[in-house]
Write a protein that holds these residues in place. Sequence first.
Motif, PDB file in Angstrom:
ATOM      1  N   SER A  79      -3.480  -0.251   4.714  1.00  0.00           N
ATOM      2  CA  SER A  79      -3.035  -0.802   3.428  1.00  0.00           C
ATOM      3  C   SER A  79      -2.757   0.325   2.437  1.00  0.00           C
ATOM      4  CB  SER A  79      -4.078  -1.766   2.859  1.00  0.00           C
ATOM      5  OG  SER A  79      -5.227  -1.055   2.454  1.00  0.00           O
ATOM      6  N   HIS A  80      -3.523   1.408   2.554  1.00  0.00           N
ATOM      7  CA  HIS A  80      -3.331   2.577   1.700  1.00  0.00           C
ATOM      8  C   HIS A  80      -1.959   3.191   1.976  1.00  0.00           C
ATOM      9  CE1 HIS A  80      -6.611   5.195  -0.392  1.00  0.00           C
ATOM     10  NE2 HIS A  80      -5.586   4.993  -1.188  1.00  0.00           N
ATOM     11  N   VAL A  81      -1.641   3.295   3.273  1.00  0.00           N
ATOM     12  CA  VAL A  81      -0.348   3.843   3.678  1.00  0.00           C
ATOM     13  C   VAL A  81       0.780   2.959   3.178  1.00  0.00           C
ATOM     14  CG1 VAL A  81       1.117   4.213   5.704  1.00  0.00           C
ATOM     15  CG2 VAL A  81      -1.174   5.152   5.665  1.00  0.00           C
ATOM     16  N   ILE A 137      -6.500  -4.112  -2.132  1.00  0.00           N
ATOM     17  CA  ILE A 137      -7.732  -4.658  -2.708  1.00  0.00           C
ATOM     18  C   ILE A 137      -8.485  -5.502  -1.681  1.00  0.00           C
ATOM     19  CG2 ILE A 137      -8.647  -6.264  -4.430  1.00  0.00           C
ATOM     20  CD1 ILE A 137      -6.422  -5.338  -6.301  1.00  0.00           C
ATOM     21  N   LEU A 138      -7.751  -6.334  -0.919  1.00  0.00           N
ATOM     22  CA  LEU A 138      -8.413  -7.210   0.045  1.00  0.00           C
ATOM     23  C   LEU A 138      -9.087  -6.412   1.160  1.00  0.00           C
ATOM     24  CD1 LEU A 138      -5.835 -10.137   0.365  1.00  0.00           C
ATOM     25  CD2 LEU A 138      -8.066 -10.159  -0.769  1.00  0.00           C
ATOM     26  N   SER A 139      -8.418  -5.342   1.625  1.00  0.00           N
ATOM     27  CA  SER A 139      -9.041  -4.556   2.699  1.00  0.00           C
ATOM     28  C   SER A 139     -10.278  -3.836   2.189  1.00  0.00           C
ATOM     29  CB  SER A 139      -8.034  -3.570   3.313  1.00  0.00           C
ATOM     30  OG  SER A 139      -7.498  -2.756   2.312  1.00  0.00           O
ATOM     31  N   ILE A 166       6.664  -1.413 -14.190  1.00  0.00           N
ATOM     32  CA  ILE A 166       5.847  -2.303 -15.001  1.00  0.00           C
ATOM     33  C   ILE A 166       6.607  -3.611 -15.270  1.00  0.00           C
ATOM     34  CG2 ILE A 166       6.541  -1.616 -17.341  1.00  0.00           C
ATOM     35  CD1 ILE A 166       3.469  -1.371 -17.867  1.00  0.00           C
ATOM     36  N   TYR A 167       7.938  -3.554 -15.095  1.00  0.00           N
ATOM     37  CA  TYR A 167       8.729  -4.758 -15.281  1.00  0.00           C
ATOM     38  C   TYR A 167       8.819  -5.594 -14.019  1.00  0.00           C
ATOM     39  CZ  TYR A 167      10.031  -2.555 -19.639  1.00  0.00           C
ATOM     40  OH  TYR A 167       9.982  -1.971 -20.871  1.00  0.00           O
ATOM     41  N   GLN A 168       8.195  -5.142 -12.948  1.00  0.00           N
ATOM     42  CA  GLN A 168       8.189  -5.899 -11.703  1.00  0.00           C
ATOM     43  C   GLN A 168       6.755  -6.158 -11.263  1.00  0.00           C
ATOM     44  OE1 GLN A 168      10.731  -3.689  -8.897  1.00  0.00           O
ATOM     45  NE2 GLN A 168      11.648  -2.833 -10.747  1.00  0.00           N
ATOM     46  N   PRO A 169       6.008  -6.888 -12.074  1.00  0.00           N
ATOM     47  CA  PRO A 169       4.586  -7.069 -11.770  1.00  0.00           C
ATOM     48  C   PRO A 169       4.328  -7.726 -10.426  1.00  0.00           C
ATOM     49  CG  PRO A 169       5.259  -8.535 -13.547  1.00  0.00           C
ATOM     50  CD  PRO A 169       6.397  -7.620 -13.294  1.00  0.00           C
ATOM     51  N   SER A 170       5.209  -8.636 -10.004  1.00  0.00           N
ATOM     52  CA  SER A 170       4.964  -9.317  -8.729  1.00  0.00           C
ATOM     53  C   SER A 170       5.050  -8.338  -7.566  1.00  0.00           C
ATOM     54  CB  SER A 170       5.956 -10.457  -8.532  1.00  0.00           C
ATOM     55  OG  SER A 170       7.262  -9.985  -8.742  1.00  0.00           O
ATOM     56  N   THR A 171       5.976  -7.387  -7.658  1.00  0.00           N
ATOM     57  CA  THR A 171       6.094  -6.374  -6.603  1.00  0.00           C
ATOM     58  C   THR A 171       4.832  -5.530  -6.540  1.00  0.00           C
ATOM     59  OG1 THR A 171       8.371  -6.178  -7.380  1.00  0.00           O
ATOM     60  CG2 THR A 171       7.672  -4.656  -5.656  1.00  0.00           C
ATOM     61  N   VAL A 172       4.374  -5.127  -7.720  1.00  0.00           N
ATOM     62  CA  VAL A 172       3.185  -4.282  -7.779  1.00  0.00           C
ATOM     63  C   VAL A 172       1.977  -5.025  -7.233  1.00  0.00           C
ATOM     64  CG1 VAL A 172       1.674  -2.964  -9.291  1.00  0.00           C
ATOM     65  CG2 VAL A 172       4.098  -3.112  -9.810  1.00  0.00           C
ATOM     66  N   ILE A 173       1.826  -6.265  -7.669  1.00  0.00           N
ATOM     67  CA  ILE A 173       0.658  -7.036  -7.235  1.00  0.00           C
ATOM     68  C   ILE A 173       0.702  -7.284  -5.737  1.00  0.00           C
ATOM     69  CG2 ILE A 173      -0.472  -9.285  -7.407  1.00  0.00           C
ATOM     70  CD1 ILE A 173       0.234  -9.246 -10.390  1.00  0.00           C
ATOM     71  N   SER A 174       1.885  -7.605  -5.205  1.00  0.00           N
ATOM     72  CA  SER A 174       1.960  -7.872  -3.761  1.00  0.00           C
ATOM     73  C   SER A 174       1.673  -6.605  -2.968  1.00  0.00           C
ATOM     74  CB  SER A 174       3.320  -8.442  -3.381  1.00  0.00           C
ATOM     75  OG  SER A 174       4.324  -7.489  -3.634  1.00  0.00           O
ATOM     76  N   SER A 175       1.869  -5.453  -3.594  1.00  0.00           N
ATOM     77  CA  SER A 175       1.556  -4.196  -2.924  1.00  0.00           C
ATOM     78  C   SER A 175       0.080  -3.842  -3.053  1.00  0.00           C
ATOM     79  CB  SER A 175       2.411  -3.081  -3.530  1.00  0.00           C
ATOM     80  OG  SER A 175       2.423  -1.970  -2.706  1.00  0.00           O
ATOM     81  N   LEU A 176      -0.482  -4.143  -4.225  1.00  0.00           N
ATOM     82  CA  LEU A 176      -1.896  -3.825  -4.456  1.00  0.00           C
ATOM     83  C   LEU A 176      -2.831  -4.799  -3.755  1.00  0.00           C
ATOM     84  CD1 LEU A 176      -2.082  -2.833  -8.244  1.00  0.00           C
ATOM     85  CD2 LEU A 176      -2.520  -1.371  -6.289  1.00  0.00           C
ATOM     86  N   LEU A 177      -2.346  -6.007  -3.515  1.00  0.00           N
ATOM     87  CA  LEU A 177      -3.230  -7.034  -2.961  1.00  0.00           C
ATOM     88  C   LEU A 177      -3.837  -6.660  -1.605  1.00  0.00           C
ATOM     89  CD1 LEU A 177      -4.142  -9.678  -4.217  1.00  0.00           C
ATOM     90  CD2 LEU A 177      -2.495 -10.869  -2.780  1.00  0.00           C
ATOM     91  N   PRO A 178      -3.020  -6.230  -0.618  1.00  0.00           N
ATOM     92  CA  PRO A 178      -3.645  -5.833   0.647  1.00  0.00           C
ATOM     93  C   PRO A 178      -4.644  -4.688   0.462  1.00  0.00           C
ATOM     94  CG  PRO A 178      -1.248  -5.812   0.845  1.00  0.00           C
ATOM     95  CD  PRO A 178      -1.557  -6.076  -0.578  1.00  0.00           C
TER      96      PRO A 178
END
Lengths: 393, 278
Positions: A370-372, A336-338, A322-334
């Motif tokens: 992206s799930h993988v 979400i986009l797919s 939770i202290y690394q939001p950018s990492t999480v978002i960059s992982s969730l973004l693909p």
Amino acid sequence: MWNIKISLVGGVILRFGLLMFGKWQDSVLEVKFTDVDYHVFSDASKHVAKGESPYARPTYRYTPLLALVLLPNVYISELTGKIMFILCDLLTGLMIYKLAMRGQSIKTAVLCCTLWLLNPLPAVIASRGNADSIMTFLVLSTLHLFLLGYVKSSAVVFGLAVHWKIYPITYSLPMYLALTGDNNVQLLDLFWPNKKRRELVFVSVFTFLFLTSIMYWQYGYEFLHESYFYHLTRRDLRHNFSPYFYLIYLTGNDGASVWLLGLITFLPQVVLLVAVSFYLYHDLPLCCLVQTSIFVAFNKVCTSQYFLWYLSILPAALPHIIYQPSTVISSLLPWILSQGSWLFFAYQLEFEGQQVFLWLWLSSLLFLISHVGLISDFIKWSKTHKIQKVKSS
Amino acid sequence: MVSFAHCTITVYILMMCCLVTSFQLDTKSEQILDDLRKKIGNQIDKERLVAVDVANAVSRLIQQRGFHRNVTTTVKLNMMDNISSNFTCHILMIDHIPSGAYVDPDQLKNRIDFGGPQVVILDEIDIEKPEYMSGEISIISFQTFKSLSSSTSCQINLTMSFPLHLRYHRPSNESTINFANVTIHPPDTFIRCIPDDTESSNINQDRKLILAPCSYTKTKLCHWQSIRKNEGMSIILQVPVGQQNDFVVVFLGTVLCVIASVLYILYVLFKSSKDIVT
């Protein structure tokens, strides 16, 4: 100073607010706020109240316990079921707090559970009358009790969870492995049924069989079919997120093809689930997170409802990210986009009548990839986490 | 002298004429109404009806594209014979929905409060099954139109609509054919109009009236006026289907992608296990 009580109050206000909004929308608009499934549960409860089988209601494919639990819908108000689901959702938030506390500061735990309590997604899902919050609560309670060392209590909740929906059965192997004696590295010790393991197996199997037998005695084969067999053998060839959907649609109905297809869809899940059990059993919440996300990603049928099964475990398993939001978002973004690309083609197919099956299939493969990526990130993120050994004395 | 042969031929010709003007019901509809009449028995509502002139036959329009459509049916009333008071018309419509389509019972129930018809569904519906595993569904729609007046215009349009959903069909074996056809046949439609002021009743004896349920509750029978069916009014809907020729590509692509994914996750697991602090 922000503390858990504030988050809980916020969660309550959000959910009950949505409940009231839903009541208004249902009375005024043709498009309903309430989930269609909620009416299925309610109707099944009405049948049970009359002494009939809940399966008299078509498309009721759950344990009779759900219809029993929703009996207040018949005797008190149609809203009581939703209130119960909201309560389970809030308790899920509380369990996230307790689990996130392992080896972390209170601040981290509060942040993690706030992420759930003030999150509109689970809030809307619960207030719409979706019963998944019961599952998320049962799974997290199992983990919590297990990690505290209460093996027998954990096993009872586990048995109930598996009776409710089959997917947590994958946790049985890592739970068994996690109950090692101290400092055992030999292969035999990995499987030896020590006292705690015997307790785990006997209590969970007994609970499951007890519940299942009562339901079978009351409602017969139909209960077994609708609750379990249907989900295992269903051949839903309508479009969904699963990478297999187009393959299933194009495969013939004959026995050999269906059998082969079943094998192709089953093997990857089994291989990965077993491998994950052995590699990650020492960090049980992470193991469950990875197992369930694999189960969902590689399943024959995949809908967005299933995502909540593992997203609820995420803050409990990996609180430090939770202290690394950018990492999480960059992982969730693909991820979400797919989903967005899939939804675009699904809309073209379903509402515009365009023959875009091949594009939809490619989108589903992109989504699998992206799930993988997300799943492997879950595994990688654990490297910085201090592992807590299960109290085995 | 008129021979027996002449009589027979004349009778046959008369019968043919009747068939052409098509007050003849679909045999399935006839069967359904017969069963309902037997079930309801002798509970006949003796209403004072008003005869209405239906201009042409019933017309139909199916809107939207894709798997979800809207079927709108319009009955046009000719208001030439002036009816002095306001009146209420009820419409009963029997549809036989082909195996390639279905209606959603929950959705139909929800629409009632928003102007939708009361629909009685006579067959089991499994909304998840594909076309080749489903059968025909017969439905009866009931709708009421209140406060109609002949003073405002010479023609009154009565419109009822219901949502229709299309099922998945078998994939196509021809690479040039990407759609399957679903044919929606014209419905059997009946109307009965009751004047608000019962003194205005003017039903003529020679109007063809049949007995059918008064409403969706199916508790009583009423006399209904049959509306001519336009036999040529079938509508063909197109639904996208998969391409069987895609199978090889899809099979290989899916299997390769899945295997690559499995291997990748195993690799990540293996790599991460080397770094775990025990």
